[in-house]
Design a protein around this motif. Structure first.
Motif, short mmCIF file in Angstrom:
data_model
loop_
_atom_site.label_atom_id
_atom_site.label_comp_id
_atom_site.label_asym_id
_atom_site.label_seq_id
_atom_site.Cartn_x
_atom_site.Cartn_y
_atom_site.Cartn_z
N GLN A 1 46.26 66.89 19.95
CA GLN A 1 44.81 67.00 20.06
C GLN A 1 44.16 65.88 19.27
O GLN A 1 44.56 65.58 18.16
N VAL A 2 43.15 65.27 19.87
CA VAL A 2 42.46 64.17 19.22
C VAL A 2 41.68 64.68 18.02
O VAL A 2 41.00 65.71 18.10
N GLN A 3 41.80 63.97 16.92
CA GLN A 3 40.98 64.27 15.74
C GLN A 3 40.40 62.96 15.22
O GLN A 3 41.12 61.97 15.06
N LEU A 4 39.10 62.97 14.98
CA LEU A 4 38.39 61.78 14.53
C LEU A 4 37.57 62.17 13.30
O LEU A 4 36.80 63.13 13.36
N VAL A 5 37.73 61.42 12.23
CA VAL A 5 37.03 61.73 10.98
C VAL A 5 36.33 60.47 10.49
O VAL A 5 37.00 59.48 10.13
N GLU A 6 35.01 60.52 10.48
CA GLU A 6 34.20 59.39 10.06
C GLU A 6 33.77 59.55 8.61
O GLU A 6 33.56 60.68 8.14
N SER A 7 33.59 58.43 7.94
CA SER A 7 33.12 58.45 6.55
C SER A 7 32.45 57.13 6.23
O SER A 7 32.56 56.16 6.99
N GLY A 8 31.76 57.10 5.09
CA GLY A 8 31.21 55.85 4.59
C GLY A 8 29.71 55.70 4.74
O GLY A 8 29.14 54.70 4.27
N GLY A 9 29.05 56.65 5.36
CA GLY A 9 27.61 56.56 5.51
C GLY A 9 26.88 56.80 4.20
O GLY A 9 27.49 57.10 3.17
N GLY A 10 25.57 56.64 4.27
CA GLY A 10 24.76 56.87 3.07
C GLY A 10 23.37 56.32 3.24
O GLY A 10 22.96 55.91 4.33
N LEU A 11 22.66 56.31 2.12
CA LEU A 11 21.31 55.77 2.06
C LEU A 11 21.38 54.34 1.53
O LEU A 11 21.98 54.11 0.48
N VAL A 12 20.76 53.44 2.23
CA VAL A 12 20.79 52.03 1.82
C VAL A 12 19.43 51.41 2.10
O VAL A 12 18.74 51.81 3.04
N GLN A 13 19.06 50.45 1.29
CA GLN A 13 17.80 49.76 1.50
C GLN A 13 17.92 48.75 2.63
O GLN A 13 19.02 48.25 2.92
N PRO A 14 16.81 48.43 3.28
CA PRO A 14 16.85 47.38 4.31
C PRO A 14 17.46 46.10 3.74
O PRO A 14 17.15 45.71 2.61
N GLY A 15 18.31 45.48 4.53
CA GLY A 15 19.02 44.29 4.08
C GLY A 15 20.35 44.58 3.44
O GLY A 15 21.14 43.65 3.19
N GLY A 16 20.61 45.84 3.16
CA GLY A 16 21.86 46.21 2.52
C GLY A 16 23.03 46.31 3.48
O GLY A 16 22.91 46.02 4.67
N SER A 17 24.17 46.73 2.93
CA SER A 17 25.40 46.81 3.71
C SER A 17 26.08 48.16 3.51
O SER A 17 25.94 48.79 2.46
N LEU A 18 26.82 48.55 4.51
CA LEU A 18 27.69 49.72 4.45
C LEU A 18 28.94 49.43 5.26
O LEU A 18 28.89 48.67 6.23
N ARG A 19 30.02 50.10 4.89
CA ARG A 19 31.24 50.00 5.67
C ARG A 19 31.65 51.40 6.08
O ARG A 19 31.95 52.24 5.21
N LEU A 20 31.66 51.65 7.36
CA LEU A 20 32.08 52.94 7.88
C LEU A 20 33.57 52.91 8.22
O LEU A 20 34.09 51.89 8.64
N SER A 21 34.21 54.05 8.04
CA SER A 21 35.63 54.19 8.35
C SER A 21 35.83 55.36 9.29
O SER A 21 35.10 56.35 9.24
N CYS A 22 36.84 55.24 10.12
CA CYS A 22 37.18 56.33 11.04
C CYS A 22 38.70 56.47 11.07
O CYS A 22 39.41 55.50 11.36
N ALA A 23 39.15 57.67 10.77
CA ALA A 23 40.58 57.99 10.85
C ALA A 23 40.83 58.73 12.15
O ALA A 23 40.19 59.75 12.42
N ALA A 24 41.75 58.22 12.94
CA ALA A 24 42.03 58.81 14.25
C ALA A 24 43.46 59.33 14.29
O ALA A 24 44.38 58.73 13.72
N SER A 25 43.64 60.46 14.95
CA SER A 25 44.98 61.01 15.15
C SER A 25 45.03 61.68 16.51
O SER A 25 44.00 61.99 17.12
N GLY A 26 46.25 61.92 16.98
CA GLY A 26 46.41 62.60 18.26
C GLY A 26 46.25 61.71 19.47
O GLY A 26 46.14 62.21 20.61
N ILE A 27 46.23 60.39 19.26
CA ILE A 27 46.12 59.45 20.37
C ILE A 27 47.13 58.33 20.17
O ILE A 27 47.65 58.15 19.06
N ASP A 28 47.38 57.59 21.23
CA ASP A 28 48.20 56.39 21.13
C ASP A 28 47.28 55.29 20.63
O ASP A 28 46.75 54.48 21.40
N PHE A 29 47.11 55.27 19.32
CA PHE A 29 46.01 54.49 18.74
C PHE A 29 46.12 53.01 19.06
O PHE A 29 45.14 52.40 19.47
N SER A 30 47.27 52.44 18.87
CA SER A 30 47.38 50.98 19.01
C SER A 30 47.05 50.52 20.43
O SER A 30 46.72 49.36 20.63
#
Length: 114
Positions: free
Chosen positions: A1-30
């Motif tokens: 079964q596919v499972q997707l877990v996102e993280s890394g969001g938040g509050l940031v000021q305009p012009g700022g940066s964020l890096r989001l991550s996603c962990a995936a399982s249950g699929i032929d990822f590559s």
């Protein structure tokens, strides 16, 4: 079964940066084409950035030059580096396959505000 877990969001000021991550399982990822989506209440969920198994990227015009999508096939992870953020980038961000599976993750909230 596919499972997707996102993280890394938040509050940031305009012009700022964020890096989001996603962990995936249950699929032929590559072999999977992975996509970051975003959703604003009242709007349809839209594709933002896609990375193919070749690591080639496809970005919507609104984020070109600011966002970068990447993948780590050894870890089954997808990333979205977001720079020069704008208030209109505020949304809930999800990852899924390009041909989305019904098992969406919980998403991660990105709020761009001063």
């Amino acid at each position: 079964q596919v499972q997707l877990v996102e993280s890394g969001g938040g509050l940031v000021q305009p012009g700022g940066s964020l890096r989001l991550s996603c962990a995936a399982s249950g699929i032929d990822f590559s072999r999977s084409t992975m996509t970051w989506y975003r959703e604003v209440p009242g709007n349809e969920r839209e594709r933002v950035a896609t990375v193919f198994s070749s690591h080639r990227q496809l970005l919507i015009e609104a984020v070109k030059g600011r966002f970068t999508i990447s993948r780590d096939d050894a870890k089954n992870m997808v990333y979205l580096q977001m720079n020069s953020l704008k208030p209109e980038d505020t949304a809930v961000y999800y990852c899924n396959l390009y041909l989305a599976r019904p098992n969406w993750g919980q998403g991660t909230h990105v709020i761009v505000s001063s």
